[in-house]
Design a protein around this motif. Structure first.
Motif, PDB file in Angstrom:
ATOM      1  N   ILE A  39      52.129  61.025  22.859  1.00 33.30           N
ATOM      2  CA  ILE A  39      52.005  62.449  23.150  1.00 33.30           C
ATOM      3  C   ILE A  39      53.185  62.868  24.021  1.00 33.30           C
ATOM      4  O   ILE A  39      53.891  62.023  24.572  1.00 33.30           O
ATOM      5  CB  ILE A  39      50.664  62.772  23.845  1.00 33.30           C
ATOM      6  N   PRO A  40      53.417  64.166  24.177  1.00 35.59           N
ATOM      7  CA  PRO A  40      54.533  64.615  25.019  1.00 35.59           C
ATOM      8  C   PRO A  40      54.413  64.109  26.459  1.00 35.59           C
ATOM      9  O   PRO A  40      53.330  63.791  26.936  1.00 35.59           O
ATOM     10  CB  PRO A  40      54.416  66.144  24.956  1.00 35.59           C
ATOM     11  N   LYS A  99      40.104  58.470  25.220  1.00 39.15           N
ATOM     12  CA  LYS A  99      40.733  59.344  24.227  1.00 39.15           C
ATOM     13  C   LYS A  99      42.229  59.064  24.123  1.00 39.15           C
ATOM     14  O   LYS A  99      42.834  59.225  23.067  1.00 39.15           O
ATOM     15  CB  LYS A  99      40.521  60.818  24.591  1.00 39.15           C
ATOM     16  N   LEU A 100      42.829  58.678  25.248  1.00 40.67           N
ATOM     17  CA  LEU A 100      44.243  58.339  25.303  1.00 40.67           C
ATOM     18  C   LEU A 100      44.402  56.944  25.893  1.00 40.67           C
ATOM     19  O   LEU A 100      43.530  56.443  26.598  1.00 40.67           O
ATOM     20  CB  LEU A 100      45.019  59.341  26.177  1.00 40.67           C
ATOM     21  N   GLY A 101      45.541  56.331  25.608  1.00 40.55           N
ATOM     22  CA  GLY A 101      45.893  55.053  26.206  1.00 40.55           C
ATOM     23  C   GLY A 101      47.223  55.209  26.922  1.00 40.55           C
ATOM     24  O   GLY A 101      47.996  56.132  26.635  1.00 40.55           O
ATOM     25  N   ARG A 102      47.481  54.305  27.843  1.00 37.57           N
ATOM     26  CA  ARG A 102      48.715  54.426  28.617  1.00 37.57           C
ATOM     27  C   ARG A 102      49.258  53.040  28.909  1.00 37.57           C
ATOM     28  O   ARG A 102      48.531  52.155  29.347  1.00 37.57           O
ATOM     29  CB  ARG A 102      48.441  55.182  29.908  1.00 37.57           C
ATOM     30  N   ILE A 103      50.547  52.852  28.638  1.00 33.85           N
ATOM     31  CA  ILE A 103      51.236  51.603  28.953  1.00 33.85           C
ATOM     32  C   ILE A 103      52.418  51.941  29.838  1.00 33.85           C
ATOM     33  O   ILE A 103      53.259  52.760  29.465  1.00 33.85           O
ATOM     34  CB  ILE A 103      51.718  50.887  27.676  1.00 33.85           C
ATOM     35  N   GLN A 104      52.448  51.323  31.010  1.00 32.93           N
ATOM     36  CA  GLN A 104      53.504  51.605  31.969  1.00 32.93           C
ATOM     37  C   GLN A 104      54.875  51.385  31.338  1.00 32.93           C
ATOM     38  O   GLN A 104      55.156  50.336  30.767  1.00 32.93           O
ATOM     39  CB  GLN A 104      53.349  50.693  33.194  1.00 32.93           C
ATOM     40  N   GLY A 105      55.721  52.392  31.415  1.00 28.65           N
ATOM     41  CA  GLY A 105      57.073  52.290  30.889  1.00 28.65           C
ATOM     42  C   GLY A 105      57.201  52.624  29.415  1.00 28.65           C
ATOM     43  O   GLY A 105      58.315  52.702  28.892  1.00 28.65           O
ATOM     44  N   HIS A 106      56.057  52.827  28.716  1.00 31.80           N
ATOM     45  CA  HIS A 106      56.099  53.120  27.287  1.00 31.80           C
ATOM     46  C   HIS A 106      55.542  54.501  26.950  1.00 31.80           C
ATOM     47  O   HIS A 106      55.803  55.016  25.869  1.00 31.80           O
ATOM     48  CB  HIS A 106      55.329  52.059  26.499  1.00 31.80           C
ATOM     49  N   THR A 142      52.255  57.600  26.999  1.00 30.93           N
ATOM     50  CA  THR A 142      50.824  57.816  26.743  1.00 30.93           C
ATOM     51  C   THR A 142      50.634  58.086  25.261  1.00 30.93           C
ATOM     52  O   THR A 142      51.411  58.823  24.649  1.00 30.93           O
ATOM     53  CB  THR A 142      50.313  58.997  27.579  1.00 30.93           C
ATOM     54  N   PHE A 143      49.588  57.520  24.688  1.00 24.80           N
ATOM     55  CA  PHE A 143      49.405  57.595  23.240  1.00 24.80           C
ATOM     56  C   PHE A 143      47.946  57.860  22.893  1.00 24.80           C
ATOM     57  O   PHE A 143      47.046  57.703  23.726  1.00 24.80           O
ATOM     58  CB  PHE A 143      49.860  56.293  22.568  1.00 24.80           C
ATOM     59  N   VAL A 144      47.716  58.249  21.656  1.00 22.45           N
ATOM     60  CA  VAL A 144      46.369  58.487  21.155  1.00 22.45           C
ATOM     61  C   VAL A 144      45.669  57.137  21.004  1.00 22.45           C
ATOM     62  O   VAL A 144      46.186  56.226  20.358  1.00 22.45           O
ATOM     63  CB  VAL A 144      46.402  59.222  19.800  1.00 22.45           C
ATOM     64  N   ALA A 145      44.501  57.013  21.611  1.00 19.19           N
ATOM     65  CA  ALA A 145      43.778  55.739  21.587  1.00 19.19           C
ATOM     66  C   ALA A 145      43.019  55.569  20.274  1.00 19.19           C
ATOM     67  O   ALA A 145      42.648  56.551  19.613  1.00 19.19           O
ATOM     68  CB  ALA A 145      42.815  55.666  22.760  1.00 19.19           C
ATOM     69  N   ALA A 146      42.764  54.319  19.924  1.00 21.85           N
ATOM     70  CA  ALA A 146      41.940  54.022  18.754  1.00 21.85           C
ATOM     71  C   ALA A 146      40.484  54.361  19.073  1.00 21.85           C
ATOM     72  O   ALA A 146      40.100  54.421  20.248  1.00 21.85           O
ATOM     73  CB  ALA A 146      42.066  52.546  18.399  1.00 21.85           C
ATOM     74  N   PRO A 147      39.660  54.587  18.061  1.00 15.23           N
ATOM     75  CA  PRO A 147      38.234  54.866  18.313  1.00 15.23           C
ATOM     76  C   PRO A 147      37.583  53.739  19.081  1.00 15.23           C
ATOM     77  O   PRO A 147      37.974  52.572  18.964  1.00 15.23           O
ATOM     78  CB  PRO A 147      37.653  54.980  16.890  1.00 15.23           C
ATOM     79  N   LYS A 148      36.562  54.064  19.868  1.00 12.46           N
ATOM     80  CA  LYS A 148      35.866  53.050  20.645  1.00 12.46           C
ATOM     81  C   LYS A 148      35.132  52.073  19.732  1.00 12.46           C
ATOM     82  O   LYS A 148      34.690  52.434  18.635  1.00 12.46           O
ATOM     83  CB  LYS A 148      34.866  53.696  21.603  1.00 12.46           C
ATOM     84  N   VAL A 149      35.022  50.847  20.197  1.00 13.39           N
ATOM     85  CA  VAL A 149      34.248  49.835  19.489  1.00 13.39           C
ATOM     86  C   VAL A 149      32.780  50.025  19.846  1.00 13.39           C
ATOM     87  O   VAL A 149      32.431  50.160  21.017  1.00 13.39           O
ATOM     88  CB  VAL A 149      34.696  48.417  19.893  1.00 13.39           C
ATOM     89  N   THR A 150      31.928  50.053  18.844  1.00 11.50           N
ATOM     90  CA  THR A 150      30.489  50.180  19.080  1.00 11.50           C
ATOM     91  C   THR A 150      29.875  48.808  19.256  1.00 11.50           C
ATOM     92  O   THR A 150      30.042  47.932  18.404  1.00 11.50           O
ATOM     93  CB  THR A 150      29.803  50.907  17.907  1.00 11.50           C
ATOM     94  N   HIS A 151      29.197  48.613  20.358  1.00 12.23           N
ATOM     95  CA  HIS A 151      28.540  47.329  20.620  1.00 12.23           C
ATOM     96  C   HIS A 151      27.033  47.567  20.595  1.00 12.23           C
ATOM     97  O   HIS A 151      26.502  48.270  21.449  1.00 12.23           O
ATOM     98  CB  HIS A 151      28.980  46.794  21.977  1.00 12.23           C
ATOM     99  N   VAL A 152      26.379  47.035  19.590  1.00  6.87           N
ATOM    100  CA  VAL A 152      24.951  47.248  19.404  1.00  6.87           C
ATOM    101  C   VAL A 152      24.183  46.188  20.181  1.00  6.87           C
ATOM    102  O   VAL A 152      24.316  44.990  19.913  1.00  6.87           O
ATOM    103  CB  VAL A 152      24.567  47.192  17.909  1.00  6.87           C
ATOM    104  N   ARG A 153      23.404  46.629  21.160  1.00 11.26           N
ATOM    105  CA  ARG A 153      22.685  45.675  21.989  1.00 11.26           C
ATOM    106  C   ARG A 153      21.353  45.313  21.331  1.00 11.26           C
ATOM    107  O   ARG A 153      20.357  46.005  21.449  1.00 11.26           O
ATOM    108  CB  ARG A 153      22.455  46.248  23.385  1.00 11.26           C
ATOM    109  N   GLN A 154      21.395  44.233  20.575  1.00  9.87           N
ATOM    110  CA  GLN A 154      20.194  43.690  19.959  1.00  9.87           C
ATOM    111  C   GLN A 154      20.431  42.184  19.828  1.00  9.87           C
ATOM    112  O   GLN A 154      21.171  41.626  20.623  1.00  9.87           O
ATOM    113  CB  GLN A 154      19.924  44.357  18.610  1.00  9.87           C
ATOM    114  N   LEU A 155      19.778  41.511  18.900  1.00 14.62           N
ATOM    115  CA  LEU A 155      19.942  40.065  18.787  1.00 14.62           C
ATOM    116  C   LEU A 155      21.199  39.705  18.006  1.00 14.62           C
ATOM    117  O   LEU A 155      21.173  38.966  17.024  1.00 14.62           O
ATOM    118  CB  LEU A 155      18.701  39.444  18.126  1.00 14.62           C
ATOM    119  N   THR A 156      22.328  40.254  18.443  1.00 15.23           N
ATOM    120  CA  THR A 156      23.603  39.980  17.800  1.00 15.23           C
ATOM    121  C   THR A 156      24.620  39.630  18.869  1.00 15.23           C
ATOM    122  O   THR A 156      24.459  39.932  20.039  1.00 15.23           O
ATOM    123  CB  THR A 156      24.108  41.189  16.997  1.00 15.23           C
ATOM    124  N   SER A 157      25.697  39.002  18.448  1.00 13.20           N
ATOM    125  CA  SER A 157      26.756  38.605  19.367  1.00 13.20           C
ATOM    126  C   SER A 157      27.921  39.579  19.272  1.00 13.20           C
ATOM    127  O   SER A 157      27.983  40.441  18.398  1.00 13.20           O
ATOM    128  CB  SER A 157      27.236  37.193  19.022  1.00 13.20           C
TER     129      SER A 157
END
Length: 243
Positions: free
Chosen positions: A35-36, A64-71, A73-88
Motif C-alpha cells: 500500500i502507499p 487486515k494489513l501486514g508490515r515488514i520492517q524495511g519493506h 506495509t502490504f495487504v494481509a492474507a485472509p485469516k486461518v480458521t482454527h476450528v476448536r473441536q476434536l481436530t489438530s
C-alpha cells in the motif's frame, strides 16, 4: 488530493475515519500488494502522519494489513480458521487447503512440575513427554505450542516426524484416542520471546489457548499451551445440541 468525508459525526476520531478509507482502498487488492507509504496516505487524505500511523497500526493488529520492517506495509492474507473441536492444527489447515508444517524446538522427557501435574492428574515429578514446536502455515510461523503428555513415548520423535500430526501419531502408534477436549482461551500481548519466535512486533495481539484432552476413560492424555498470532487466526467453536 482526497479528503475524508466531512458528513460524518465530528466525534468520530480522525484515525478511525482514515482506517475506513484504507479498508476501501485495499478491498480489491491481492494479498501481498504494497500500500502507499504513510507520507503518501497523509497527502492523499489531507491528514497527519500520526493519524495515518495509528490507523495502519490498528489494521495490522486486526490482520487486515501486514508490515515488514524495511519493506513496507502490504495487504494481509485472509485469516486461518482454527476450528476448536476434536481436530489438530494439521487437520484444520488441511481442511482449508493450506500447507502446515512444524519446527521442533524441544522434545524431551522431564519431571512434571506442579502446574503440569495438576492438569494431567499426576504426582509431581512424574515423567512427562514435552513437545515444543513452532507451527507454520504456508511457511509462515503462526503459533508457538508446547504440549505435555504423560509418561515416555518410545520412538516418538521419528514417528512424529513421519506424520506431523500429534493426534494421528497418538492414535495410530500408541493407541491413545482423544475423546474429549476442553479449551481455555485468553488474550495477551507479545513479549520478547513471541517477537523472536513468531516474527511479530512487541505488543502485537495474541490468543493463548490451553487445551486439556482426555481419552475415552476420562484420563488426561494431553495438556497444551498454544500462543497464536491474533492477526492471523480466528477461532470457530462448533457445538451440537444433544436433543
Amino acid at each position: 488530493m482526497s479528503t475524508m468525508s466531512s458528513d460524518v459525526d465530528q466525534a468520530t476520531p480522525k484515525y478511525y475515519l482514515l482506517k475506513t478509507e484504507v479498508l476501501g482502498l485495499i478491498a480489491n487488492l491481492r494479498p501481498g500488494t504494497l500500500i502507499p507509504t504513510e507520507r503518501a496516505l497523509a497527502e492523499k487524505y489531507a491528514t497527519s502522519r500520526t493519524t495515518v500511523r495509528q490507523a495502519i497500526s490498528e489494521l495490522v493488529a486486526e490482520g487486515k494489513l501486514g508490515r515488514i520492517q524495511g519493506h513496507g506495509t502490504f495487504v494481509a492474507a485472509p485469516k486461518v480458521t482454527h476450528v476448536r473441536q476434536l481436530t489438530s492444527f494439521s487437520d484444520d489447515a488441511r481442511s482449508q487447503g493450506l500447507r502446515s508444517d512444524s519446527t521442533v524446538l524441544a522434545l524431551d522427557v522431564v519431571g512434571s512440575d506442579a502446574e503440569v501435574s495438576a492438569h494431567l492428574e499426576l504426582d509431581q515429578g512424574k515423567p512427562v513427554t514435552r513437545l515444543e514446536r513452532i507451527r507454520l502455515i504456508e511457511g509462515e510461523p503462526l503459533a508457538h505450542e508446547t504440549a505435555w503428555l504423560p509418561g515416555k513415548l518410545p520412538r516418538f520423535k521419528s514417528k512424529l516426524a513421519n506424520s506431523g500430526s500429534l493426534y494421528a501419531v497418538l492414535a495410530a502408534d500408541y493407541g491413545i484416542r482423544i475423546a474429549d477436549v476442553e479449551d481455555t482461551v485468553e488474550t495477551a500481548l507479545a513479549g520478547p520471546a513471541d517477537v523472536r519466535l513468531l516474527g511479530i512486533e512487541m505488543g502485537a495481539p495474541l490468543l493463548v489457548v490451553h487445551r486439556l484432552a482426555r481419552d475415552v476413560g476420562g484420563t488426561p492424555v494431553e495438556w497444551t499451551r498454544s500462543t497464536f498470532r491474533g492477526d492471523r487466526f480466528r477461532f470457530v467453536s462448533r457445538v451440537k445440541s444433544g436433543n
